[in-house]
Design a protein around this motif. Sequence first.
Motif, PDB file in Angstrom:
ATOM      1  N   VAL A  64      17.486  -2.214 -12.420  1.00 14.62           N
ATOM      2  CA  VAL A  64      16.390  -1.703 -11.606  1.00 14.62           C
ATOM      3  C   VAL A  64      15.188  -1.410 -12.501  1.00 14.62           C
ATOM      4  O   VAL A  64      15.324  -0.764 -13.546  1.00 14.62           O
ATOM      5  CB  VAL A  64      16.821  -0.419 -10.855  1.00 14.62           C
ATOM      6  N   ASP A  65      14.024  -1.879 -12.092  1.00 14.18           N
ATOM      7  CA  ASP A  65      12.796  -1.622 -12.830  1.00 14.18           C
ATOM      8  C   ASP A  65      12.218  -0.288 -12.363  1.00 14.18           C
ATOM      9  O   ASP A  65      11.468  -0.224 -11.383  1.00 14.18           O
ATOM     10  CB  ASP A  65      11.797  -2.761 -12.601  1.00 14.18           C
ATOM     11  N   VAL A  66      12.603   0.778 -13.047  1.00 14.20           N
ATOM     12  CA  VAL A  66      12.149   2.114 -12.676  1.00 14.20           C
ATOM     13  C   VAL A  66      10.633   2.222 -12.780  1.00 14.20           C
ATOM     14  O   VAL A  66       9.976   2.858 -11.950  1.00 14.20           O
ATOM     15  CB  VAL A  66      12.831   3.181 -13.560  1.00 14.20           C
ATOM     16  N   GLY A  67      10.065   1.585 -13.803  1.00 18.17           N
ATOM     17  CA  GLY A  67       8.618   1.632 -13.992  1.00 18.17           C
ATOM     18  C   GLY A  67       7.857   1.094 -12.797  1.00 18.17           C
ATOM     19  O   GLY A  67       6.816   1.643 -12.411  1.00 18.17           O
ATOM     20  N   ALA A  68       8.360   0.012 -12.188  1.00 23.14           N
ATOM     21  CA  ALA A  68       7.691  -0.567 -11.016  1.00 23.14           C
ATOM     22  C   ALA A  68       7.676   0.423  -9.853  1.00 23.14           C
ATOM     23  O   ALA A  68       6.679   0.531  -9.124  1.00 23.14           O
ATOM     24  CB  ALA A  68       8.387  -1.867 -10.606  1.00 23.14           C
ATOM     25  N   ILE A  69       8.776   1.156  -9.681  1.00 25.85           N
ATOM     26  CA  ILE A  69       8.861   2.148  -8.602  1.00 25.85           C
ATOM     27  C   ILE A  69       7.883   3.289  -8.848  1.00 25.85           C
ATOM     28  O   ILE A  69       7.135   3.701  -7.951  1.00 25.85           O
ATOM     29  CB  ILE A  69      10.296   2.691  -8.483  1.00 25.85           C
ATOM     30  N   LEU A  70       7.871   3.811 -10.068  1.00 27.40           N
ATOM     31  CA  LEU A  70       7.013   4.948 -10.383  1.00 27.40           C
ATOM     32  C   LEU A  70       5.538   4.557 -10.378  1.00 27.40           C
ATOM     33  O   LEU A  70       4.681   5.339  -9.948  1.00 27.40           O
ATOM     34  CB  LEU A  70       7.412   5.535 -11.735  1.00 27.40           C
ATOM     35  N   ASP A  71       5.234   3.342 -10.842  1.00 33.55           N
ATOM     36  CA  ASP A  71       3.839   2.888 -10.833  1.00 33.55           C
ATOM     37  C   ASP A  71       3.332   2.738  -9.398  1.00 33.55           C
ATOM     38  O   ASP A  71       2.183   3.097  -9.101  1.00 33.55           O
ATOM     39  CB  ASP A  71       3.710   1.559 -11.576  1.00 33.55           C
ATOM     40  N   ASP A  87      25.042  10.909 -10.767  1.00 31.43           N
ATOM     41  CA  ASP A  87      26.000  11.395 -11.762  1.00 31.43           C
ATOM     42  C   ASP A  87      25.607  10.740 -13.082  1.00 31.43           C
ATOM     43  O   ASP A  87      25.951   9.591 -13.347  1.00 31.43           O
ATOM     44  CB  ASP A  87      27.428  11.005 -11.359  1.00 31.43           C
ATOM     45  N   TRP A  88      24.876  11.472 -13.906  1.00 31.63           N
ATOM     46  CA  TRP A  88      24.321  10.895 -15.132  1.00 31.63           C
ATOM     47  C   TRP A  88      25.360  10.727 -16.235  1.00 31.63           C
ATOM     48  O   TRP A  88      25.051  10.162 -17.292  1.00 31.63           O
ATOM     49  CB  TRP A  88      23.139  11.735 -15.619  1.00 31.63           C
ATOM     50  N   SER A  89      26.584  11.185 -15.982  1.00 24.69           N
ATOM     51  CA  SER A  89      27.653  10.939 -16.956  1.00 24.69           C
ATOM     52  C   SER A  89      28.247   9.545 -16.786  1.00 24.69           C
ATOM     53  O   SER A  89      28.928   9.039 -17.671  1.00 24.69           O
ATOM     54  CB  SER A  89      28.763  11.995 -16.814  1.00 24.69           C
ATOM     55  N   ALA A  90      27.985   8.908 -15.634  1.00 27.12           N
ATOM     56  CA  ALA A  90      28.479   7.550 -15.389  1.00 27.12           C
ATOM     57  C   ALA A  90      27.676   6.562 -16.227  1.00 27.12           C
ATOM     58  O   ALA A  90      26.440   6.646 -16.297  1.00 27.12           O
ATOM     59  CB  ALA A  90      28.363   7.205 -13.908  1.00 27.12           C
ATOM     60  N   GLY A  91      28.370   5.619 -16.854  1.00 31.47           N
ATOM     61  CA  GLY A  91      27.713   4.677 -17.756  1.00 31.47           C
ATOM     62  C   GLY A  91      26.607   3.875 -17.113  1.00 31.47           C
ATOM     63  O   GLY A  91      25.569   3.627 -17.724  1.00 31.47           O
ATOM     64  N   VAL A  92      26.804   3.458 -15.847  1.00 31.95           N
ATOM     65  CA  VAL A  92      25.818   2.619 -15.172  1.00 31.95           C
ATOM     66  C   VAL A  92      24.494   3.361 -14.986  1.00 31.95           C
ATOM     67  O   VAL A  92      23.422   2.748 -14.963  1.00 31.95           O
ATOM     68  CB  VAL A  92      26.371   2.124 -13.818  1.00 31.95           C
ATOM     69  N   ASN A  93      24.548   4.690 -14.861  1.00 33.26           N
ATOM     70  CA  ASN A  93      23.328   5.490 -14.716  1.00 33.26           C
ATOM     71  C   ASN A  93      22.797   5.977 -16.061  1.00 33.26           C
ATOM     72  O   ASN A  93      21.582   6.101 -16.251  1.00 33.26           O
ATOM     73  CB  ASN A  93      23.595   6.707 -13.823  1.00 33.26           C
ATOM     74  N   ALA A  94      23.712   6.260 -16.985  1.00 31.18           N
ATOM     75  CA  ALA A  94      23.328   6.845 -18.271  1.00 31.18           C
ATOM     76  C   ALA A  94      22.355   5.956 -19.041  1.00 31.18           C
ATOM     77  O   ALA A  94      21.488   6.459 -19.765  1.00 31.18           O
ATOM     78  CB  ALA A  94      24.570   7.120 -19.114  1.00 31.18           C
ATOM     79  N   GLU A  95      22.462   4.646 -18.877  1.00 31.73           N
ATOM     80  CA  GLU A  95      21.589   3.749 -19.642  1.00 31.73           C
ATOM     81  C   GLU A  95      20.135   3.823 -19.192  1.00 31.73           C
ATOM     82  O   GLU A  95      19.245   3.318 -19.871  1.00 31.73           O
ATOM     83  CB  GLU A  95      22.091   2.312 -19.548  1.00 31.73           C
ATOM     84  N   TYR A  96      19.887   4.466 -18.050  1.00 29.68           N
ATOM     85  CA  TYR A  96      18.512   4.635 -17.573  1.00 29.68           C
ATOM     86  C   TYR A  96      17.899   5.960 -18.022  1.00 29.68           C
ATOM     87  O   TYR A  96      16.707   6.181 -17.818  1.00 29.68           O
ATOM     88  CB  TYR A  96      18.474   4.596 -16.036  1.00 29.68           C
ATOM     89  N   ARG A  97      18.706   6.848 -18.587  1.00 27.52           N
ATOM     90  CA  ARG A  97      18.223   8.204 -18.854  1.00 27.52           C
ATOM     91  C   ARG A  97      16.984   8.243 -19.742  1.00 27.52           C
ATOM     92  O   ARG A  97      16.011   8.941 -19.440  1.00 27.52           O
ATOM     93  CB  ARG A  97      19.345   9.049 -19.477  1.00 27.52           C
ATOM     94  N   ARG A 140      20.870  -2.648  -5.341  1.00 32.41           N
ATOM     95  CA  ARG A 140      20.321  -3.782  -6.097  1.00 32.41           C
ATOM     96  C   ARG A 140      21.446  -4.639  -6.679  1.00 32.41           C
ATOM     97  O   ARG A 140      21.360  -5.877  -6.670  1.00 32.41           O
ATOM     98  CB  ARG A 140      19.408  -3.264  -7.214  1.00 32.41           C
ATOM     99  N   TYR A 141      22.499  -4.004  -7.187  1.00 34.29           N
ATOM    100  CA  TYR A 141      23.626  -4.738  -7.757  1.00 34.29           C
ATOM    101  C   TYR A 141      24.272  -5.620  -6.682  1.00 34.29           C
ATOM    102  O   TYR A 141      24.560  -6.798  -6.920  1.00 34.29           O
ATOM    103  CB  TYR A 141      24.640  -3.752  -8.322  1.00 34.29           C
ATOM    104  N   ASP A 142      24.487  -5.048  -5.493  1.00 32.99           N
ATOM    105  CA  ASP A 142      25.101  -5.817  -4.404  1.00 32.99           C
ATOM    106  C   ASP A 142      24.186  -6.935  -3.927  1.00 32.99           C
ATOM    107  O   ASP A 142      24.647  -8.016  -3.547  1.00 32.99           O
ATOM    108  CB  ASP A 142      25.439  -4.893  -3.231  1.00 32.99           C
ATOM    109  N   GLN A 143      22.888  -6.692  -3.945  1.00 31.84           N
ATOM    110  CA  GLN A 143      21.939  -7.724  -3.514  1.00 31.84           C
ATOM    111  C   GLN A 143      21.969  -8.921  -4.461  1.00 31.84           C
ATOM    112  O   GLN A 143      21.975 -10.073  -4.023  1.00 31.84           O
ATOM    113  CB  GLN A 143      20.522  -7.135  -3.462  1.00 31.84           C
ATOM    114  N   VAL A 144      21.994  -8.645  -5.756  1.00 32.99           N
ATOM    115  CA  VAL A 144      21.912  -9.706  -6.756  1.00 32.99           C
ATOM    116  C   VAL A 144      23.254 -10.396  -6.982  1.00 32.99           C
ATOM    117  O   VAL A 144      23.314 -11.625  -7.129  1.00 32.99           O
ATOM    118  CB  VAL A 144      21.371  -9.134  -8.086  1.00 32.99           C
ATOM    119  N   ASN A 145      24.334  -9.628  -6.981  1.00 33.40           N
ATOM    120  CA  ASN A 145      25.646 -10.175  -7.339  1.00 33.40           C
ATOM    121  C   ASN A 145      26.568 -10.454  -6.149  1.00 33.40           C
ATOM    122  O   ASN A 145      27.662 -10.984  -6.339  1.00 33.40           O
ATOM    123  CB  ASN A 145      26.362  -9.224  -8.308  1.00 33.40           C
ATOM    124  N   GLY A 146      26.133 -10.105  -4.942  1.00 32.05           N
ATOM    125  CA  GLY A 146      26.958 -10.361  -3.772  1.00 32.05           C
ATOM    126  C   GLY A 146      27.362  -9.080  -3.072  1.00 32.05           C
ATOM    127  O   GLY A 146      27.546  -8.035  -3.705  1.00 32.05           O
TER     128      GLY A 146
END
Length: 287
Positions: free
Chosen positions: A50-57, A73-83, A22-28
């Motif tokens: 990423v809209d996690v709710g849309a996927i789960l719904d 890797d949930w220790s990575a900042g980019v993933n941690a914000e979704y926890r 998604r990041y590559d799609q939106v930002n290049g």
Amino acid sequence: MTEPGAARVAVYLDFDNIVISRYDQVNGRNSFQRDKAKGLEPPRLARARVDVGAILDYSASCGTVVLTRAYADWSAGVNAEYREQLVGRAVDLVQLFPAAAYGKNGADIRLAVDAVEDMFRLPDLTHVVIVAGDSDYIPLAQRCKRLGRYVVGIGVAGSSSRALAAACDDFVIYDSLPGVPGFEPPAADTEKAGGGQPKRAGKSADPATPDPQAAATALLTRALQIALDKDDVEWLHNSEVKAQMKRMDPSFSEKSLGFRSFSDFLRSRADMVELDESSTTRMVKLR
């Protein structure tokens, strides 16, 4: 006790795959790796969130979701914000160590092993949803189908393997999910389109990539011709035609092509098909 015939769904998210795609799609293209080296900027991350709710719904629309796992890797900042959001939706977070220690295909292997184990452990599972676009998941999709499960794939446009889409019973583009906002093309892509004007929706920037609009037109033509040869019926129900197109290409989605409904898609092909809307049952035929 499970009701006889009730659909029960297992959802597996390759979270790194979907976030980076998604990041590559939106930002290049390949922008995630470049930006990661110098530090990911919050505005660019927010734009590609990423809209996690849309996927789960959407997954829940297939039936009762009995388990959901997200691999990263949930220790990575980019993933941690979704926890917090994921835990709030009862998603099991599976920790994968950084690629250097874990191996290139760590998520693919772990996810596939868990999915196959779950199918034997939970024989009443009817649907498997794989949220990823990586071609490495083709063997998993094939195995799930051989074990009698209905396989749904969800991937980001431009980063999803067509072979994976073909291996699934249904493949949905993330961008077309209800609630997912549209986005403007990256500035670099806009300039390449010429004159600073945005590229036309559905057109490919790469000449080597098939035009999705032309591919959809060809798919529609084949579906109508097959139905005509098979049943020798001139007029067909819209729903029958769409179902045939989805069987031929599970990744087909009129919404990802910029149309609000399948009828709108058919109207845009008025030079090749005739649409009868004189009753509540809409019919279509080749001209």
